[in-house]
Enzyme design. Structure first.
Site, PDB file in Angstrom:
ATOM      1  N   GLU A 136      -0.723  -0.226  15.701  1.00 18.44           N
ATOM      2  CA  GLU A 136      -1.228   0.825  15.945  1.00 18.44           C
ATOM      3  C   GLU A 136      -2.161   1.860  16.320  1.00 18.44           C
ATOM      4  O   GLU A 136      -2.081   2.929  16.209  1.00 18.44           O
ATOM      5  CB  GLU A 136      -1.476   0.791  14.323  1.00 18.44           C
ATOM      6  CG  GLU A 136      -2.573   1.801  13.128  1.00 18.44           C
ATOM      7  CD  GLU A 136      -3.088   1.840  12.564  1.00 18.44           C
ATOM      8  OE1 GLU A 136      -3.087   0.627  11.635  1.00 18.44           O
ATOM      9  OE2 GLU A 136      -4.416   2.075  12.299  1.00 18.44           O
ATOM     10  N   ASN A 142      -3.771  -6.326   8.125  1.00 21.56           N
ATOM     11  CA  ASN A 142      -4.826  -6.430   7.221  1.00 21.56           C
ATOM     12  C   ASN A 142      -4.538  -7.553   6.302  1.00 21.56           C
ATOM     13  O   ASN A 142      -6.171  -7.433   5.415  1.00 21.56           O
ATOM     14  CB  ASN A 142      -4.164  -5.095   6.667  1.00 21.56           C
ATOM     15  CG  ASN A 142      -2.688  -5.028   6.012  1.00 21.56           C
ATOM     16  OD1 ASN A 142      -3.377  -6.295   4.524  1.00 21.56           O
ATOM     17  ND2 ASN A 142      -2.378  -5.303   6.200  1.00 21.56           N
ATOM     18  N   CYS A 175       1.331  -0.820  -0.525  1.00 14.11           N
ATOM     19  CA  CYS A 175      -0.013  -0.407   0.108  1.00 14.11           C
ATOM     20  C   CYS A 175       0.886   1.229  -0.083  1.00 14.11           C
ATOM     21  O   CYS A 175       2.146   1.259   0.226  1.00 14.11           O
ATOM     22  CB  CYS A 175      -0.706  -0.062   1.337  1.00 14.11           C
ATOM     23  SG  CYS A 175       0.096   0.131   2.854  1.00 14.11           S
ATOM     24  N   SER A 225       1.833  -5.309   3.182  1.00 12.17           N
ATOM     25  CA  SER A 225       2.616  -5.471   3.022  1.00 12.17           C
ATOM     26  C   SER A 225       3.487  -6.542   2.311  1.00 12.17           C
ATOM     27  O   SER A 225       4.741  -7.209   2.531  1.00 12.17           O
ATOM     28  CB  SER A 225       3.192  -5.765   4.378  1.00 12.17           C
ATOM     29  OG  SER A 225       2.793  -6.193   5.197  1.00 12.17           O
ATOM     30  N   THR A 265      -6.805   1.694  11.183  1.00 10.71           N
ATOM     31  CA  THR A 265      -7.316   2.132   9.780  1.00 10.71           C
ATOM     32  C   THR A 265      -7.820   0.924   9.013  1.00 10.71           C
ATOM     33  O   THR A 265      -8.274   1.217   7.859  1.00 10.71           O
ATOM     34  CB  THR A 265      -5.698   2.526   8.845  1.00 10.71           C
ATOM     35  OG1 THR A 265      -5.066   1.546   9.189  1.00 10.71           O
ATOM     36  CG2 THR A 265      -5.221   4.055   9.976  1.00 10.71           C
ATOM     37  N   SER A 275       0.655  -9.437   9.985  1.00 16.98           N
ATOM     38  CA  SER A 275      -0.326  -8.575   9.136  1.00 16.98           C
ATOM     39  C   SER A 275      -2.027  -8.530   9.565  1.00 16.98           C
ATOM     40  O   SER A 275      -2.134  -9.975   9.302  1.00 16.98           O
ATOM     41  CB  SER A 275       0.992  -9.069   7.736  1.00 16.98           C
ATOM     42  OG  SER A 275      -0.927  -7.387   7.302  1.00 16.98           O
TER      43      SER A 275
HETATM   44  S1  SF4 Z   1      -3.427   0.019   5.405  1.00 11.33           S
HETATM   45 FE1  SF4 Z   1      -2.059   1.380   6.782  1.00 11.33          FE
HETATM   46  S2  SF4 Z   1       0.557   1.960   6.046  1.00 11.33           S
HETATM   47 FE2  SF4 Z   1      -0.975   1.163   3.797  1.00 11.33          FE
HETATM   48  S3  SF4 Z   1      -1.716   3.071   3.293  1.00 11.33           S
HETATM   49 FE3  SF4 Z   1      -3.668   2.351   4.141  1.00 11.33          FE
HETATM   50  S4  SF4 Z   1      -3.303   3.594   6.643  1.00 11.33           S
HETATM   51 FE4  SF4 Z   1      -1.548   3.620   5.379  1.00 11.33          FE
END
Ligand code: SF4
Length: 288
Positions: A118, A211, A6, A252, A153, A209
Site C-alpha cells: 500500500e 492491520n 473490512c 481480511s 491507512t 496482515s
Molecule cells: S482497512 Fe484498508 S482496505 Fe479496509 S477499508 Fe480500510 S483502507 Fe480500505
C-alpha cells in the site's frame, strides 16, 4: 468488536467473484487478502494470485484493495490486460492527496511501513521529494519550509500525531491528513477496549496482515495477546488461569475463521453448544 472483512476487502472479493462468474480464469496481482487459506478457497472459484507482473498478459486482472504502483498499473494496461480496479476508496484518497499536494508545492512525508505494498503504491503517486517514515523513526533534518504528511491507512493515529509534532517545529507550514481509515481506527479502538477488559486476547488473522499485526501489538499493551491464523494453533494451555478471553480479527479475516476460534474456546471450556454464525458471538460487532 469491529472485526471481520473490512469494507475495502469485502468490496475487492465481491468484484473478483463477479468478474470470475462465467469466466475461465481471472487473476489478482498479489493476494487479494493476507490470508493463505482464503486465497486457496478463491482458487477453487478460478481466482488466482499472480505475483510476477510479467506473467500477466491479455487477462482479466483484479487490483487488490491495497492498490498498486502507478507504473505497474500502466504496465498491466500495456500488456493488454482488462483491469478491474478494486483499490479501496480510502487508499485511492491517499493517491489523490499526494498528487494534489505535490502539485500545490508541498513535499509529502508518508507515515507507514516502507515495505508494504500500500505504501509503495502511495509513494508512486508522489514526486522525488516523497519520503517514508516508519513508526518511531526520526525524520532527521528537514529542509522544506512547508510539508504535507499522510499515513498508511492502517497505522495508529497516536503515532501519526507524534510524527506531526516532531516535524512541526521545523517547518513554517504543515498539512496533516488523517488518512487512517475509519474501519481501522474503529477496529483498533474496539480491540483496545476489549483488551483492557480481558486476561487474554486472541487476534485472528493472516500472519503477514499489517492491520492484524498492529491489532496484536496494540492489545499486547493491555493484556497477554496471541496472534493466530486458525483455531488449530490453540492447544488449550493458553487459557490456563485466564478467565476473560477476548477475540479481535483483522480486516481480511474470514468470519468462518473467527467462529472457529470462538467454538474452539467453547470446546476447551467443555461447552457443547457452538456458534454457527458470527452474530452469535457475544458482543461481536461486524463492520458495516
Ligand atoms: S482497512 Fe484498508 S482496505 Fe479496509 S477499508 Fe480500510 S483502507 Fe480500505
Amino acid at each position: 468488536m469491529h472485526s471481520g472483512f473490512c469494507f475495502g476487502v469485502r468490496r475487492a472479493i465481491d468484484l473478483a467473484r463477479d468478474a470470475a462468474y462465467g469466466e475461465e480464469n481471472i487473476y489478482t496481482y498479489g493476494a487479494l487478502i493476507h490470508n493463505p487459506e482464503y486465497v486457496r478457497e478463491l482458487e477453487a472459484e478460478n481466482i488466482f494470485v499472480v505475483d510476477d507482473i510479467n506473467q500477466l498478459h491479455n487477462s482479466t486482472v483484479i487490483i487488490r484493495s491495497h492498490g498498486i504502483r502507478k507504473q505497474d498499473y500502466e504496465l498491466l494496461k500495456k500488456q493488454g490486460n482488462t483491469i478491474i480496479d478494486a483499490t479501496c476508496p480510502y487508499v485511492k484518497r491517499t493517491h489523490d492527496i499526494i498528487e494534489k499536494a505535490n502539485k500545490e508545492g508541498y513535499p509529502v512525508y508518508i507515515f507507514g511501513d516502507r515495505n508494504h505494498p500500500e505504501v509503495l503504491g502511495i509513494e508512486s503517486y508522489g514526486d522525488e521529494r516523497t519520503r517514508i517514515f516508519a513508526p518511531g523513526e526520526d525524520p532527521g533534518e528537514i529542509e522544506h519550509a512547508k510539508l504535507c504528511i499522510i499515513s498508511q491507512t492502517t497505522q495508529k493515529i497516536s503515532q501519526l500525531k507524534e510524527l506531526a509534532c516532531i516535524v512541526l517545529p521545523h517547518v513554517q507550514e504543515l498539512r496533516v491528513f488523517n488518512t487512517i481509515c475509519l474501519a481501522t481506527s474503529q477496529r483498533q479502538k474496539a480491540s483496545i477496549d476489549l483488551a483492557k477488559d480481558s486476561d487474554l486476547m486472541l487476534i485472528v488473522g493472516g500472519k503477514t496482515s499489517a492491520n492484524t499485526k498492529m491489532l496484536a501489538q496494540l492489545c499486547s499493551e493491555f493484556c497477554q495477546s496471541i496472534h493466530i491464523e486458525r483455531a488449530r494453533e490453540l492447544s488449550g494451555k493458553e487459557f490456563e488461569g485466564k478467565k476473560r478471553i477476548g477475540i479481535a480479527a483483522g480486516a481480511s479475516t474470514p468470519s468462518e475463521h473467527i467462529i472457529e476460534v470462538y467454538n474452539k474456546i467453547l470446546k476447551i471450556n467443555g461447552d457443547s453448544v457452538y456458534a454457527t454464525g458470527i452474530s452469535e458471538i457475544p458482543l461481536f460487532k461486524e463492520e458495516s
